[in-house]
Design a protein around this motif. Structure first.
Motif, PDB file in Angstrom:
ATOM      1  N   UNK A  33       0.591  -1.545  -0.117  1.00  0.00           N
ATOM      2  CA  UNK A  33       0.076   0.136  -0.077  1.00  0.00           C
ATOM      3  C   UNK A  33       0.754   0.980   0.059  1.00  0.00           C
ATOM      4  N   UNK A  34       2.188   1.451   0.306  1.00  0.00           N
ATOM      5  CA  UNK A  34       3.063   2.794   0.850  1.00  0.00           C
ATOM      6  C   UNK A  34       3.636   2.749   0.331  1.00  0.00           C
ATOM      7  N   UNK A  35       3.981   1.851  -0.821  1.00  0.00           N
ATOM      8  CA  UNK A  35       4.988   2.239  -1.793  1.00  0.00           C
ATOM      9  C   UNK A  35       4.131   3.274  -3.620  1.00  0.00           C
ATOM     10  N   UNK A  36       5.095   3.371  -4.396  1.00  0.00           N
ATOM     11  CA  UNK A  36       4.116   3.559  -5.771  1.00  0.00           C
ATOM     12  C   UNK A  36       4.092   2.466  -6.687  1.00  0.00           C
ATOM     13  N   UNK A  37       5.135   1.580  -6.431  1.00  0.00           N
ATOM     14  CA  UNK A  37       4.150   0.618  -6.806  1.00  0.00           C
ATOM     15  C   UNK A  37       5.162  -0.860  -6.130  1.00  0.00           C
ATOM     16  N   UNK A  38       4.891  -2.116  -6.708  1.00  0.00           N
ATOM     17  CA  UNK A  38       5.661  -3.549  -6.167  1.00  0.00           C
ATOM     18  C   UNK A  38       4.742  -4.323  -6.729  1.00  0.00           C
ATOM     19  N   UNK A  39       5.421  -5.729  -6.532  1.00  0.00           N
ATOM     20  CA  UNK A  39       4.954  -6.946  -6.918  1.00  0.00           C
ATOM     21  C   UNK A  39       6.518  -8.035  -6.078  1.00  0.00           C
ATOM     22  N   UNK A  40       5.035  -9.031  -5.626  1.00  0.00           N
ATOM     23  CA  UNK A  40       5.801  -9.891  -5.176  1.00  0.00           C
ATOM     24  C   UNK A  40       6.218 -10.909  -5.975  1.00  0.00           C
ATOM     25  N   UNK A  41       7.261 -11.501  -6.117  1.00  0.00           N
ATOM     26  CA  UNK A  41       7.010 -12.922  -7.555  1.00  0.00           C
ATOM     27  C   UNK A  41       8.120 -14.160  -6.195  1.00  0.00           C
ATOM     28  N   UNK A  42       7.357 -15.380  -6.540  1.00  0.00           N
ATOM     29  CA  UNK A  42       8.119 -16.373  -6.452  1.00  0.00           C
ATOM     30  C   UNK A  42       8.160 -17.005  -7.832  1.00  0.00           C
ATOM     31  N   UNK A  43       9.713 -17.532  -7.533  1.00  0.00           N
ATOM     32  CA  UNK A  43      10.231 -17.624  -9.014  1.00  0.00           C
ATOM     33  C   UNK A  43      10.704 -19.194  -8.057  1.00  0.00           C
ATOM     34  N   UNK A  44      10.450 -19.677  -9.102  1.00  0.00           N
ATOM     35  CA  UNK A  44      11.114 -21.666  -7.866  1.00  0.00           C
ATOM     36  C   UNK A  44      11.467 -21.726  -6.448  1.00  0.00           C
ATOM     37  N   UNK A  45      11.909 -21.824  -5.217  1.00  0.00           N
ATOM     38  CA  UNK A  45      12.091 -21.251  -4.271  1.00  0.00           C
ATOM     39  C   UNK A  45      12.637 -19.796  -3.642  1.00  0.00           C
ATOM     40  N   UNK A  46      12.294 -19.276  -5.082  1.00  0.00           N
ATOM     41  CA  UNK A  46      12.879 -17.799  -4.510  1.00  0.00           C
ATOM     42  C   UNK A  46      11.415 -17.034  -3.855  1.00  0.00           C
ATOM     43  N   UNK A  47      11.819 -16.553  -3.093  1.00  0.00           N
ATOM     44  CA  UNK A  47      11.226 -14.898  -2.412  1.00  0.00           C
ATOM     45  C   UNK A  47      10.849 -13.935  -2.414  1.00  0.00           C
ATOM     46  N   UNK A  48      10.635 -13.113  -3.512  1.00  0.00           N
ATOM     47  CA  UNK A  48      10.899 -12.074  -3.955  1.00  0.00           C
ATOM     48  C   UNK A  48      10.119 -10.735  -3.879  1.00  0.00           C
ATOM     49  N   UNK A  49      10.438  -9.543  -2.384  1.00  0.00           N
ATOM     50  CA  UNK A  49       9.493  -8.766  -3.134  1.00  0.00           C
ATOM     51  C   UNK A  49      10.165  -6.856  -3.698  1.00  0.00           C
TER      52      UNK A  49
END
Ligand code: CDP
Length: 244
Positions: A33-49
């Motif tokens: 909510x507080x960022x101008x833009x964002x993305x959460x990604x699961x890439x295999x065992x990677x979890x990235x915000x």
């Protein structure tokens, strides 16, 4: 995991994938909510915000560029993201990854539209399983679009490498640890390569094959990135306007 005797058995990798297959991938745009833009990604065992702020005023001001915006990128690995606790704070590896990831993305940002401002990209690795820099670039690219930052196109990234003498797409942690080469690549929609690093050894012929494979992987990622944006903005456009 101790070193396995083989990383490929009968043309299949230990996680069941063929040489050309990406791990399961899931993008979600606009999660913070507080960022101008964002993305959460699961890439295999990677979890990235990824979170993006800007264009906004540059602090400290001496970093301002009078003719264009500057892009800043901070890659950070959470202490709990890896098997052996990662000491918090920047280190040589994260500074290098931040630099090459910024370079992979800044060529598509229309920096000349926002003189004296900054676009800040924060990438947090919550869980790591090899390929975190490419995962970060994919998530950051979607977060930039979600923030409405004018761009020429999206950037997509994936790694390719060599295990048991064979060139394969998107190495997982064991393949990265025990394989013979790892080559993270980023490509924009015009086919321009904006990141290309290499660990290990490949022959010239293998390198050509690896690059082609990575470019194909990036095309698949590009479709998923677009889909994530359509999922967010497609639904919003389809919603009827609220009555006064
Ligand atoms: O993550 P990426 O492949 O872009 O970079 P790397 O430096 O080749 O690291 C490969 C993997 O090693 C990471 O994705 C992590 O899973 C692991 N790693 C770790 O366990 N502890 C660290 N301090 C750094 C990396």
């Amino acid at each position: 995991m101790t070193k396995p005797e083989k990383l490929m058995i009968d043309g299949k990798r230990l996680d069941g994938r063929g040489p050309n297959e990406l791990r399961p991938i899931k993008f979600k745009a606009g999660v913070l909510k507080r960022a101008d833009g964002s993305c959460y990604l699961e890439f295999g065992g990677n979890k990235v915000m990824a979170a993006v702020y800007g264009p906004r005023e540059v602090h400290p001001r001496h970093l301002q560029n009078a003719s264009r915006a500057i892009v800043r990128y901070r890659y950070n690995m959470a202490a709990f993201s890896v098997e052996e606790r990662k000491r918090p704070g920047p280190d040589r590896r994260s500074i290098e990854i931040s630099k090459v990831s910024r370079e992979a993305l800044e060529s598509v940002v229309l920096e000349e539209l926002y003189p004296r401002s900054a676009v800040d990209i924060f990438v947090e690795i919550l869980q790591a399983d090899a390929g975190t820099r490419v995962a970060g670039i994919n998530a950051a690219s979607v977060a930039l679009a979600d923030a409405g930052i004018p761009m020429r196109c999206l950037v997509s990234a994936c790694s390719v490498g060599k295990i048991d003498g064979e060139v394969v797409l998107d190495l997982n942690k064991d393949e990265d640890n025990y394989g013979q080469a790892d080559l993270p690549v980023a490509v924009n929609q015009f086919g321009e390569v904006t990141l290309c690093q290499m660990d290990g050894h490949l022959t010239e012929e293998e390198f050509g094959k690896a690059l082609d494979m990575a470019v194909d992987g990036c095309k698949k990622l590009h479709e998923m990135q677009k889909q994530a944006l359509v999922e967010k903005y497609g639904t919003m456009v389809a919603q009827p306007a609220e009555e006064e």
